[in-house]
Write an enzyme that holds these catalytic residues in place. Structure first.
Site, short mmCIF file in Angstrom:
data_model
loop_
_atom_site.label_atom_id
_atom_site.label_comp_id
_atom_site.label_asym_id
_atom_site.label_seq_id
_atom_site.Cartn_x
_atom_site.Cartn_y
_atom_site.Cartn_z
N LYS A 119 -48.41 -12.32 87.46
CA LYS A 119 -49.11 -11.36 88.40
C LYS A 119 -49.70 -12.33 89.44
O LYS A 119 -49.68 -12.18 90.94
CB LYS A 119 -50.17 -10.68 87.75
CG LYS A 119 -49.41 -9.88 86.74
CD LYS A 119 -50.86 -8.76 85.85
CE LYS A 119 -51.97 -9.55 85.34
NZ LYS A 119 -51.44 -10.43 84.14
N ARG A 141 -56.80 -2.22 83.48
CA ARG A 141 -56.34 -3.11 82.25
C ARG A 141 -56.43 -2.02 81.06
O ARG A 141 -56.15 -2.59 80.00
CB ARG A 141 -57.24 -4.07 82.04
CG ARG A 141 -56.56 -5.43 82.00
CD ARG A 141 -57.52 -6.69 81.78
NE ARG A 141 -57.21 -7.74 81.45
CZ ARG A 141 -56.65 -8.86 82.24
NH1 ARG A 141 -56.61 -8.82 83.51
NH2 ARG A 141 -56.18 -9.85 81.51
N ARG A 182 -50.05 -24.06 82.11
CA ARG A 182 -50.69 -23.36 83.36
C ARG A 182 -51.98 -24.32 83.95
O ARG A 182 -52.71 -24.53 83.12
CB ARG A 182 -51.05 -21.98 83.29
CG ARG A 182 -51.81 -21.29 84.69
CD ARG A 182 -51.98 -19.91 84.53
NE ARG A 182 -52.68 -19.30 83.39
CZ ARG A 182 -52.63 -18.07 83.34
NH1 ARG A 182 -52.02 -17.10 84.02
NH2 ARG A 182 -53.51 -17.74 82.04
N ARG A 216 -57.68 -23.11 82.58
CA ARG A 216 -58.66 -22.30 82.44
C ARG A 216 -59.16 -22.54 80.86
O ARG A 216 -58.28 -22.67 79.93
CB ARG A 216 -57.95 -20.91 82.54
CG ARG A 216 -58.07 -20.42 84.05
CD ARG A 216 -57.20 -19.00 84.33
NE ARG A 216 -57.60 -18.32 83.24
CZ ARG A 216 -56.72 -16.95 83.24
NH1 ARG A 216 -56.08 -16.72 84.19
NH2 ARG A 216 -57.01 -16.10 82.52
N ARG A 258 -55.66 -12.42 73.77
CA ARG A 258 -55.45 -11.84 75.16
C ARG A 258 -54.07 -11.11 74.96
O ARG A 258 -54.03 -9.94 75.69
CB ARG A 258 -55.50 -12.65 76.12
CG ARG A 258 -56.78 -13.32 76.59
CD ARG A 258 -56.79 -14.61 77.22
NE ARG A 258 -55.99 -14.43 78.57
CZ ARG A 258 -55.59 -15.69 79.07
NH1 ARG A 258 -55.71 -16.85 78.46
NH2 ARG A 258 -54.73 -15.51 80.17
#
Ligand code: ADP
Length: 292
Positions: free
Chosen positions: A13, A88, A127, A162, A173
């Site tokens: 996203k 969300r 990531r 992160r 998550r």
């Protein structure tokens, strides 16, 4: 253009939103980024959000909605916006609907980015984000180019991971996504706003699918427009993509065709089409959850 990008953590996203920002010139509003900034500033909001974020849970709706209300009141959103990571859950979706109605700015589209569970985990573990310009890279699939410099510092990107991209938090998550966010697919389908795209494959290819799903050819990013070599490369990539689409393509495409249940060419805008693709077998138990 007022759009929501919907998808599991790691579905791209943020990456695709950044590309829309470059091409459509409208702002990206990422609640995750806003919350991380609040945590980094050490504000009261950040203090309240931090624990939930570190545990991979959702931050309190009231906090997030307050943040969104404030952000959507800023003048740069008048021409449109890309919501990334919001809403969300159903409560947030209802609240957004009321807020946009009051502003007289209803959504134009909600694009769901579909990615297989195993691929999500692979992407999240690779990531990295530049601490200075905020650009997102993936060390496995899209690392910074050799010699690439950060536009903010003119030095090499300072890549950071992160804190919630660790294994245990990622599993939570993904579970939270399945339980709380997945019902939004039906919510937006019922409103005729849902478009679904296959978000696996090359980043550029996904951007093209996104553009098609939005029904708007997106211009090249401003910084490369006019560069004939970049244009030639883009058109070569586009025709290679088209050729692949015509021929029914690669092994990955075949896999995803199977998952798409007999719709091999349906790469974009599978608008309001039955069920969304379920996660791959490795994650089925975790991601599938109860039918809603
Ligand atoms: P990802 O989509 O990769 O999980 P985000 O950057 O969107 O990452 O969000 C990171 C964290 O911030 C979430 O796990 C959650 O704790 C919090 N968060 C972000 N957006 C929301 C939201 N709309 N409502 C509640 N919590 C949120």
């Amino acid at each position: 253009m007022r759009i929501v990008l919907l998808g599991a953590p790691g579905s791209g996203k943020g990456t695709q939103a950044q590309r829309l920002v470059e091409r459509a010139g409208i702002p990206q509003i990422s609640t995750g980024d806003l919350l991380r900034a609040a945590v980094a500033r050490g504000s009261e909001l950040g203090r309240q959000a931090r624990e939930a974020m570190e545990g991979g849970r959702l931050v309190d709706d009231a906090l997030v909605l307050g943040m969104i209300r404030e952000r959507l009141g800023e003048p740069d959103t008048r021409r449109g916006f890309i919501l990334d990571g919001f809403p969300r859950n159903l409560a947030q979706a209802h609240a957004l609907e009321r807020l946009l109605e009051a502003l007289g700015q209803p959504l134009d589209a909600v694009v769901q980015l579909e990615v297989d569970y195993r691929e999500l985990v692979r992407r999240i573990s690779g990531r990295r984000t530049c601490a200075d310009c905020g650009r997102v890279f993936n060390m496995l699939t899209s690392p910074p180019a050799a010699g690439e410099l950060c536009p903010k510092t003119a030095a090499p990107h300072r890549l950071t991971q992160r804190p919630d991209d660790n294994e245990a938090t990622v599993a939570e998550r993904l579970r939270v996504y399945d339980e709380k966010t997945r019902p939004l697919i039906d919510f937006y389908r019922a409103r005729g706003l849902l478009r679904v795209i296959d978000a696996e494959g090359q980043v550029d290819e996904v951007t093209r699918r996104l553009a098609r799903a939005l029904g708007a050819p997106l211009p090249a990013p401003r910084r490369t427009r006019g560069a004939s070599t970049a244009k030639a490369a883009a058109s070569k990539r586009a025709s290679a993509g088209a050729a692949r689409a015509r021929s029914g393509g690669t092994a990955r495409r075949k896999r995803s065709s199977l998952r798409s249940r007999g719709k091999p060419a349906a790469k974009t805008a599978r608008v309001a089409r039955g069920k969304s693709r379920r996660p791959g077998s490795a994650g089925r138990g975790r991601l599938k959850g109860k039918r809603r």
